[in-house]
Design a protein around this motif. Sequence first.
Motif, PDB file in Angstrom:
ATOM      1  N   ALA A 142      29.777   6.615 -26.866  1.00 41.03           N
ATOM      2  CA  ALA A 142      30.724   7.043 -25.827  1.00 41.03           C
ATOM      3  C   ALA A 142      31.330   8.402 -26.179  1.00 41.03           C
ATOM      4  O   ALA A 142      31.438   9.289 -25.325  1.00 41.03           O
ATOM      5  CB  ALA A 142      31.829   5.999 -25.649  1.00 41.03           C
TER       6      ALA A 142
ATOM      7  N   GLY B  37      28.446  10.363 -24.494  1.00 45.59           N
ATOM      8  CA  GLY B  37      29.145  10.281 -23.211  1.00 45.59           C
ATOM      9  C   GLY B  37      30.055  11.479 -23.003  1.00 45.59           C
ATOM     10  O   GLY B  37      29.914  12.214 -22.032  1.00 45.59           O
TER      11      GLY B  37
ATOM     12  N   THR C 270      33.241  10.453 -19.087  1.00 45.66           N
ATOM     13  CA  THR C 270      32.221   9.420 -19.126  1.00 45.66           C
ATOM     14  C   THR C 270      32.824   8.068 -18.745  1.00 45.66           C
ATOM     15  O   THR C 270      34.042   7.879 -18.793  1.00 45.66           O
ATOM     16  CB  THR C 270      31.544   9.330 -20.510  1.00 45.66           C
TER      17      THR C 270
ATOM     18  N   VAL D   3      32.049   3.940 -19.599  1.00 48.56           N
ATOM     19  CA  VAL D   3      31.297   2.934 -20.353  1.00 48.56           C
ATOM     20  C   VAL D   3      31.844   1.561 -19.950  1.00 48.56           C
ATOM     21  O   VAL D   3      32.859   1.464 -19.263  1.00 48.56           O
ATOM     22  CB  VAL D   3      31.420   3.138 -21.877  1.00 48.56           C
TER      23      VAL D   3
ATOM     24  N   ILE E 117      27.340   5.830 -18.931  1.00 46.10           N
ATOM     25  CA  ILE E 117      26.611   5.119 -19.985  1.00 46.10           C
ATOM     26  C   ILE E 117      26.531   3.678 -19.526  1.00 46.10           C
ATOM     27  O   ILE E 117      27.558   3.002 -19.553  1.00 46.10           O
ATOM     28  CB  ILE E 117      27.340   5.191 -21.348  1.00 46.10           C
TER      29      ILE E 117
END
Lengths: 413, 413
Positions: A19, A23, A147, A149, A250
Amino acid sequence: MSETARNFTDRLDRLGEVAVRIGLNLQPGQELLISAPLEAVSLVRRITEHAYRAGASLVTTQYADDEATLARFRHASDESLDVSADWLADGIARAYRQGAARLAITGANPTLLNGQDPQRVSRASRAASRVNRAAMEIITRFDTNWTIVAYATRSWAAQVFPDLAPDEAQDRLWDAIFSASRLDAADPVVAWGAHNATLHARAAMLNERRFHALRFTGPGTDLEVGLADGHAWAGGSERTSSGVACNPNIPTEEVFTTPHSHRVKGIVRSTKPLFHQGTLIDDINVRFEDGRIVEAHAGQGEDALRRILDTDEGAARLGEVALVPHASPISETGILFRNTLFDENASSHIALGQAYTKCLFDTEGATPESLSARGANTSMIHIDWMIGSDRIDVDGLDCDGKATPLMRKGAWV
Amino acid sequence: MSETARNFTDRLDRLGEVAVRIGLNLQPGQELLISAPLEAVSLVRRITEHAYRAGASLVTTQYADDEATLARFRHASDESLDVSADWLADGIARAYRQGAARLAITGANPTLLNGQDPQRVSRASRAASRVNRAAMEIITRFDTNWTIVAYATRSWAAQVFPDLAPDEAQDRLWDAIFSASRLDAADPVVAWGAHNATLHARAAMLNERRFHALRFTGPGTDLEVGLADGHAWAGGSERTSSGVACNPNIPTEEVFTTPHSHRVKGIVRSTKPLFHQGTLIDDINVRFEDGRIVEAHAGQGEDALRRILDTDEGAARLGEVALVPHASPISETGILFRNTLFDENASSHIALGQAYTKCLFDTEGATPESLSARGANTSMIHIDWMIGSDRIDVDGLDCDGKATPLMRKGAWV
Ligand SMILES: [Zn+2]
Ligand SMILES: [Zn+2]
Ligand SMILES: [Zn+2]
Ligand SMILES: [Zn+2]
């Protein structure tokens, strides 16, 4: 668990590292803002540690609590649902403008608000969209690195695997998240490099073709999606305005671009349910004319769908079209994740609402009006829904209508 | 547990109700901002529900996680500790200006940062104080209604009862919090009404006397604390600028006023340890001249004390003096809580730093300069430390030095 599987703590730490490094590609000295469900604290802690190791100056987490959200819908007056935290939303937008990166953890209960009055849900959601707009524009323009996740909460896992015991459901969902996120490779950072290269090559091929439109055909679907003038295909890692390469999702499997907000026509049927702010909308059938949805039905959640479409002028037009092979690793799990991050990466999809400026060439010096004239849609919302499956064909259309096969039965030709 | 004791869930709910009805006196339509340690989520949920029942429009909670704080001190660079969340602090100040109420839950690990480099701790703390200043001014002026309540975290409980098993320590601390907060009365709301009346009567008596100074005498202490011109005594519930009566501390036992920032002289010894941002400062001995601390020692944490005093010009002067009988219910628990909310309400105390404008009469139209000329101190900090015990006498002094006994051996005469 596979042979390469590690114990849970190690895999969670790997997710935290991917991440932050893949990410976000967090830069030394950057602030980081995290939003997460309360239950995700163990992942937040792994991300926070990796962020500080990568040189973060300050990590600030906004936790969301399902119980608090429900308490509001149970007890607050109708009028008070128009109130949203403008002071916080504007502060967050300012943080991004000052250079902060953004990480969102998804995984909250997908149907939390089922059973609440949809009028009240929609009222609160409009108020939130309104104040979050400035921050959302910064994000969609990639003016900072960001990002998303996932964390396998128990409520989410219970809905993905309703027949399993709670612990087992959560373990299974974690296994799916870890493998879909390419964490079980010997070196996840290397695996992500290779995956990004594949997606970049596919986007480059589509950018060379400069199609005038895409055509989706299959059961219940015969849809022509015009592409914006000077549309740009994207996929895999993106570069921010200041040149930082980040992976906004992600996992990710899509290549996507900007449709023309006034050149979409025909009918389309959803191939997976849509879970929007705690409400399930399933079996969507809509008809487009001149880019706008003029007829909309849903087997379930039709009211919620109509309310989405009524949000603002741009909510009934498209801001994104994305191609995803049916044979993606996510899709091959065979799991309906009931979560957009996963389901949209298991299926070609379109999004209602705001377009990504990033998905247009030559935007230097462009005005909102000039972008709009090229076909880029604007709206307070951006809601993806799935229209791909192993029964859908996709063609690229030239100006003169000549078709080039792109996908057959959900696979790239 | 006493005969009136309920099970834990009921008592926690009572604490939530008292926090919202007595502490905040939350008004219909008000937003509420909560700050809390992650561990306090069960109490946050009780408060959130009572807030929505009382008509809150929106409740937003900022959770703090000790693990995230530690990760920063372990891994972040020295320079980056100057960064603080200005975007969030300014947003919070704006929320208060827009009418939001504020509830803080105390109880985080009192010695979390023991063992961290004090220079780094102080650097981060100065950065935070700087950006939080605007919000703190709104709070100290009572421009909105606010309160602080406590949650018995395990780390706090372990330090209060180091010889007990963790569960037992936490239970004992909860018992102490519930009884000190007057929750075990048949009707806590009625009990708080009576208690407020007692504190208001004591403040009114002191306001009639209009003493020129207070004198504290006892072992290691011979301190004359001049009172600001037109100082006002306060205690129990306070009225905000818009007339809402709130109880800023749950529990509270003090009556307090504004000292004159330039008329404090003599020596004073602390009677309880001070826990400041995770660091223990004990056995403080200081000497005042012309209102300023000119000599400072501490048996433990002297470095941290010196750093506090160096924060800014006003940090070595007093912003509050408070009288608390040694026989208060909190003090009678015999527990050293290692938490200011409780320990300051078990002992007469003074505070370094910012004065409360509320503790001055006739401030309508006053300027910062005119308040300062009357003796009101300004600073980024406000740190209470305890100087009362059953061996301390307090006298009120007239302009001509005539002494009126107020407390003998820690009891009101
Ligand atoms: Zn997409
Ligand atoms: Zn999308
Ligand atoms: Zn005090
Ligand atoms: Zn104080």
